[in-house]
Each structure stands twice: as structure tokens, then as C-alpha cells.
Design an enzyme around this catalytic site. Structure first.
Site, PDB file in Angstrom:
ATOM      1  N   THR A   1       6.903 -25.016  46.175  1.00 46.26           N
ATOM      2  CA  THR A   1       7.464 -24.205  45.090  1.00 46.26           C
ATOM      3  C   THR A   1       6.945 -22.788  45.286  1.00 46.26           C
ATOM      4  O   THR A   1       5.737 -22.560  45.203  1.00 46.26           O
ATOM      5  CB  THR A   1       7.004 -24.733  43.720  1.00 46.26           C
ATOM      6  OG1 THR A   1       7.405 -26.098  43.603  1.00 46.26           O
ATOM      7  CG2 THR A   1       7.631 -23.918  42.587  1.00 46.26           C
TER       8      THR A   1
ATOM      9  N   LYS B   1      14.973 -24.579  40.589  1.00 49.35           N
ATOM     10  CA  LYS B   1      13.695 -25.175  40.163  1.00 49.35           C
ATOM     11  C   LYS B   1      13.042 -24.344  39.049  1.00 49.35           C
ATOM     12  O   LYS B   1      12.593 -24.887  38.041  1.00 49.35           O
ATOM     13  CB  LYS B   1      12.768 -25.269  41.377  1.00 49.35           C
ATOM     14  CG  LYS B   1      11.308 -25.482  41.038  1.00 49.35           C
ATOM     15  CD  LYS B   1      10.789 -26.820  41.425  1.00 49.35           C
ATOM     16  CE  LYS B   1       9.408 -27.029  40.827  1.00 49.35           C
ATOM     17  NZ  LYS B   1       8.865 -28.330  41.001  1.00 49.35           N
TER      18      LYS B   1
ATOM     19  N   LYS C   1       2.106 -21.882  36.812  1.00 48.00           N
ATOM     20  CA  LYS C   1       2.573 -21.335  38.094  1.00 48.00           C
ATOM     21  C   LYS C   1       4.094 -21.158  38.075  1.00 48.00           C
ATOM     22  O   LYS C   1       4.623 -20.102  38.416  1.00 48.00           O
ATOM     23  CB  LYS C   1       2.170 -22.272  39.251  1.00 48.00           C
ATOM     24  CG  LYS C   1       2.780 -21.872  40.577  1.00 48.00           C
ATOM     25  CD  LYS C   1       2.547 -22.874  41.690  1.00 48.00           C
ATOM     26  CE  LYS C   1       3.352 -22.437  42.920  1.00 48.00           C
ATOM     27  NZ  LYS C   1       3.213 -23.338  44.075  1.00 48.00           N
TER      28      LYS C   1
HETATM   29  P1  NAD Z   1      -2.113 -29.126  47.532  1.00 48.52           P
HETATM   30  O1  NAD Z   1      -2.991 -27.946  47.312  1.00 48.52           O
HETATM   31  O2  NAD Z   1      -2.640 -30.507  47.282  1.00 48.52           O
HETATM   32  O3  NAD Z   1      -1.583 -29.102  49.068  1.00 48.52           O
HETATM   33  C1  NAD Z   1      -1.309 -27.934  49.805  1.00 48.52           C
HETATM   34  C2  NAD Z   1      -1.862 -28.164  51.200  1.00 48.52           C
HETATM   35  O4  NAD Z   1      -1.518 -27.044  52.023  1.00 48.52           O
HETATM   36  C3  NAD Z   1      -3.393 -28.268  51.234  1.00 48.52           C
HETATM   37  O5  NAD Z   1      -3.785 -29.504  51.834  1.00 48.52           O
HETATM   38  C4  NAD Z   1      -3.836 -27.065  52.067  1.00 48.52           C
HETATM   39  O6  NAD Z   1      -4.997 -27.302  52.852  1.00 48.52           O
HETATM   40  C5  NAD Z   1      -2.607 -26.825  52.926  1.00 48.52           C
HETATM   41  N1  NAD Z   1      -2.537 -25.476  53.460  1.00 48.52           N
HETATM   42  C6  NAD Z   1      -2.824 -24.303  52.835  1.00 48.52           C
HETATM   43  N2  NAD Z   1      -2.627 -23.278  53.686  1.00 48.52           N
HETATM   44  C7  NAD Z   1      -2.217 -23.807  54.850  1.00 48.52           C
HETATM   45  C8  NAD Z   1      -1.868 -23.248  56.123  1.00 48.52           C
HETATM   46  N3  NAD Z   1      -1.905 -21.933  56.334  1.00 48.52           N
HETATM   47  N4  NAD Z   1      -1.508 -24.090  57.113  1.00 48.52           N
HETATM   48  C9  NAD Z   1      -1.483 -25.443  56.912  1.00 48.52           C
HETATM   49  N5  NAD Z   1      -1.801 -26.033  55.749  1.00 48.52           N
HETATM   50  C10 NAD Z   1      -2.168 -25.218  54.736  1.00 48.52           C
HETATM   51  O7  NAD Z   1      -0.790 -28.873  46.683  1.00 48.52           O
HETATM   52  P2  NAD Z   1       0.346 -29.939  46.285  1.00 48.52           P
HETATM   53  O8  NAD Z   1       0.057 -30.496  44.947  1.00 48.52           O
HETATM   54  O9  NAD Z   1       0.567 -30.845  47.448  1.00 48.52           O
HETATM   55  O10 NAD Z   1       1.600 -28.955  46.114  1.00 48.52           O
HETATM   56  C11 NAD Z   1       2.289 -28.401  47.223  1.00 48.52           C
HETATM   57  C12 NAD Z   1       3.480 -27.616  46.709  1.00 48.52           C
HETATM   58  O11 NAD Z   1       4.330 -28.487  45.964  1.00 48.52           O
HETATM   59  C13 NAD Z   1       3.126 -26.452  45.778  1.00 48.52           C
HETATM   60  O12 NAD Z   1       3.960 -25.371  46.066  1.00 48.52           O
HETATM   61  C14 NAD Z   1       3.370 -27.032  44.386  1.00 48.52           C
HETATM   62  O13 NAD Z   1       3.696 -26.022  43.436  1.00 48.52           O
HETATM   63  C15 NAD Z   1       4.551 -27.935  44.663  1.00 48.52           C
HETATM   64  N6  NAD Z   1       4.696 -29.049  43.712  1.00 48.52           N
HETATM   65  C16 NAD Z   1       3.617 -29.789  43.336  1.00 48.52           C
HETATM   66  C17 NAD Z   1       3.782 -30.835  42.436  1.00 48.52           C
HETATM   67  C18 NAD Z   1       2.605 -31.673  41.992  1.00 48.52           C
HETATM   68  O14 NAD Z   1       2.759 -32.445  41.024  1.00 48.52           O
HETATM   69  N7  NAD Z   1       1.445 -31.591  42.657  1.00 48.52           N
HETATM   70  C19 NAD Z   1       5.062 -31.134  41.936  1.00 48.52           C
HETATM   71  C20 NAD Z   1       6.155 -30.395  42.371  1.00 48.52           C
HETATM   72  C21 NAD Z   1       5.951 -29.351  43.271  1.00 48.52           C
END
Ligand code: NAD
Length: 291
Positions: free
Chosen positions: A87, A162, A237
């Protein structure tokens, strides 16, 4: 297919695992070194993408997406597809799409709804933007990771859908919570309030499916001490992204702005961090008209 998966966090790891279970070769990379079931991890990002037919990114924000796009797009095979499921702001989604075009890579922005449970169970909803050709390449993968994918338009349309949806969700949750708090002060029984509103014109997903009042309506995070669910800081966010987009496109969103300010206060100055976004109800319970 050979699939590169960048960002194996709370959402990315189970999504990548589902692709591997379905029989695809999934090569993963995460700066934190995290992995997922059935996924082959590599030590640098280029190795994760250079042979891939599709590369999926699942990252925290638009700045990181832009940086990762700069790293992966020159290394990818021409004609492969980049699917960003993070997102992020609409501008970053469009910038990543433009950059992909320049490198001969197809591109889809495809944020999800459904949370970690949806990622684990393969029941996410994808809202996608990009060309028809790009969407057609991504669609079989959406089918594995989710239960529904809507092609919303050109690149950026997925993020637009979204943040509009989640702006409605944030506003509606606040409205539902403040109505319960008012009903309390008026001495109205919460169950009666639910019985009326859930079958009257005030009904909504937040009232009918995710009721913020414990013990009322279907089971929801309110019945589990407001453990997320969908955390208040993630709602903040998405509301901030909606206001960034409203600013950039000169759209009037006074309720979206008010919801953003309330969640900001709740998360940053009160006890909202780490609680479900429906914990706005106990917040309002404690307040009078003047705070
Ligand atoms: P998270 O922080 O658990 O995962 C993100 C991952 O990206 C981490 O493991 C981090 O180490 C990795 N990362 C960061 N920079 C990086 C790079 N340069 N190269 C490679 N890896 C890198 O977050 P999440 O909960 O998995 O969410 C991910 C996305 O999905 C976000 O944009 C969030 O807004 C969206 N989202 C989350 C949810 C939820 O319920 N958690 C629901 C819908 C959407």
C-alpha cells in the site's frame, strides 16, 4: 513460473508461501533476512529477480518501493511483469510503473485488502491498475493468493481504489463508535442499538460485520480486547495516503481529514498504537463534549 518475491514480512511471507505451495519456483529476498515456507532465499536482490517471469514486491511504503524498483527493473528480463502489492501513495505507484515501461517491463499496482489472515488463507482481494496485458499476466497469481481481483484501470488505479475504500472505512468506524458512545449516554442498550442500526439506514460493514462494541454483533476484535485485526496505525497510514492524494488532486475530503486527525491523535498521543482501529469506541466512552 519463476517468481521473485521482495519483502517477506507479515503479509509477504504467507503470500510467497502460497505461491510456492501452488508449484511455482519462488525466490525470495528481504533486507531483514526473513523467509517463507517453500521459498528459496538469496543474499542479494538482483539474484531474486534476474530469471523471474514475475516479481512481486510487498514493502512498507512508497519511498522503499521507488528504491527497490530502481534496483530490480534493470535486472529483470524484458517482458516480465512487476506486481507491487504494497500500500503506497498513488504517485509512487505511477513512478514505479513509468520506470518499468522504460525498461520494457510490464507493471501492475495491486494493493490488497484482507490482512494477515487473508494472506495466510489465500483469500485476499486485489485491486489492480495497469495495462490489460500486464493484468492478464498477474491474474493467475492473484487467483492463488486471493479470492478476488478487480482490474480498476491504468497504473495507480489500484492504489486509488484502496485509499478511497479505506477512507470510507475510517470515517465509518469513527461514526459508528461515536454513535455507540452517544447511545450509552442516552441510556440506550447497546444490543438494541445494534438490532436497530444493523437493519436500518445507518447500517455499514463496521456496524454489521466488525461491530466495535464487545459482545454485540458477530465476533470481532472488540471481543478480544481490541487486539488487531486491523491496527489503528495501519488505518492512520491509509488515511494519510488518502489526504496526500486529495491534496495532489485538489479533492475536498473534510471528513477524511477529520478522520485522519482523530486517528493521528489516537495513535500518536493516546493509547491507540497496537490496538485495533475499532478501539475508537472505548476512546469515545471516556470523553465528554469538551474532551
Ligand atoms: P512488514 O513490515 O511486516 O513487511 C515489510 C517487509 O519489507 C519487511 O520484512 C522488511 O524487512 C521488508 N523490506 C523493507 N525494505 C526492504 C528492501 N529495501 N528490500 C527488501 N525488503 C525490504 O509489513 P506488512 O504488514 O507485511 O505490510 C506490507 C505492505 O502491505 C504495507 O504496504 C502495508 O501497508 C500493506 N498491508 C498490510 C496489511 C496488514 O494487515 N499487515 C493489510 C493490507 C495491506
Amino acid at each position: 513460473m519463476i517468481i521473485g518475491f521482495i519483502g517477506l514480512g507479515n503479509m509477504g511471507a504467507p503470500m510467497a508461501a502460497n505461491l510456492a505451495t501452488a508449484g511455482h519456483d519462488v525466490i525470495g529476498f528481504d533486507v531483514a533476512g526473513t523467509s517463507a515456507r517453500g521459498v528459496q532465499n538469496v543474499g542479494n536482490i538482483t539474484d531474486a529477480v534476474k530469471d523471474a517471469d514475475a516479481v512481486i514486491t510487498m514493502l512498507p511504503n512508497g519511498a522503499i518501493l521507488r528504491a527497490v524498483a530502481d534496483d530490480i527493473l534493470p535486472a529483470m528480463k524484458k517482458g516480465a511483469v512487476h506486481i507491487d502489492c504494497s500500500t503506497v501513495d498513488v504517485d509512487s505507484a505511477r513512478a514505479a510503473g513509468d520506470a518499468a515501461n522504460k525498461h520494457g517491463i510490464l507493471s501492475v499496482d495491486a494493493p490488497v485488502s484482507g490482512g494477515v489472515g487473508g494472506a495466510e488463507n489465500g483469500t485476499l482481494t486485489f485491486m489492480a491498475g495497469g495495462s490489460a496485458d500486464a493484468f492478464a499476466l498477474a491474474a493467475p497469481l492473484f487467483e492463488i493468493m486471493g479470492q478476488k481481483a478487480v482490474h480498476c484501470g491504468d497504473i495507480g488505479a489500484g492504489q486509488s481504489a484502496k485509499i478511497c475504500n479505506n477512507m470510507i472505512l475510517g470515517i465509518t468506524m469513527i461514526g459508528t463508535c461515536e454513535a455507540f458512545a452517544l447511545a450509552d449516554k442516552l441510556g440506550l442498550d447497546r444490543q438494541k442499538m445494534f438490532d436497530v442500526v444493523s437493519t436500518s439506514s445507518g447500517y455499514s460493514w463496521t456496524m454489521n460485520a466488525y461491530c466495535p462494541a464487545p459482545g454485540v454483533g458477530p465476533t470481532s476484535p472488540a471481543d478480544n480486547d481490541y487486539k488487531p485485526g486491523f491496527a489503528a496505525e495501519l488505518m492512520l497510514k491509509d488515511l494519510r495516503l488518502s489526504q496526500q492524494a486529495a491534496q495532489a488532486s485538489d479533492a475536498a475530503t473534510p471528513m477524511g481529514q477529520a478522520a485522519t486527525e482523530l486517528y493521528e491523535q489516537f495513535v500518536e498521543q493516546e493509547d491507540g498504537m497496537g490496538r485495533d482501529f475499532s478501539a475508537m469506541l472505548p476512546r469515545f466512552e471516556k470523553l465528554g463534549r469538551n474532551g
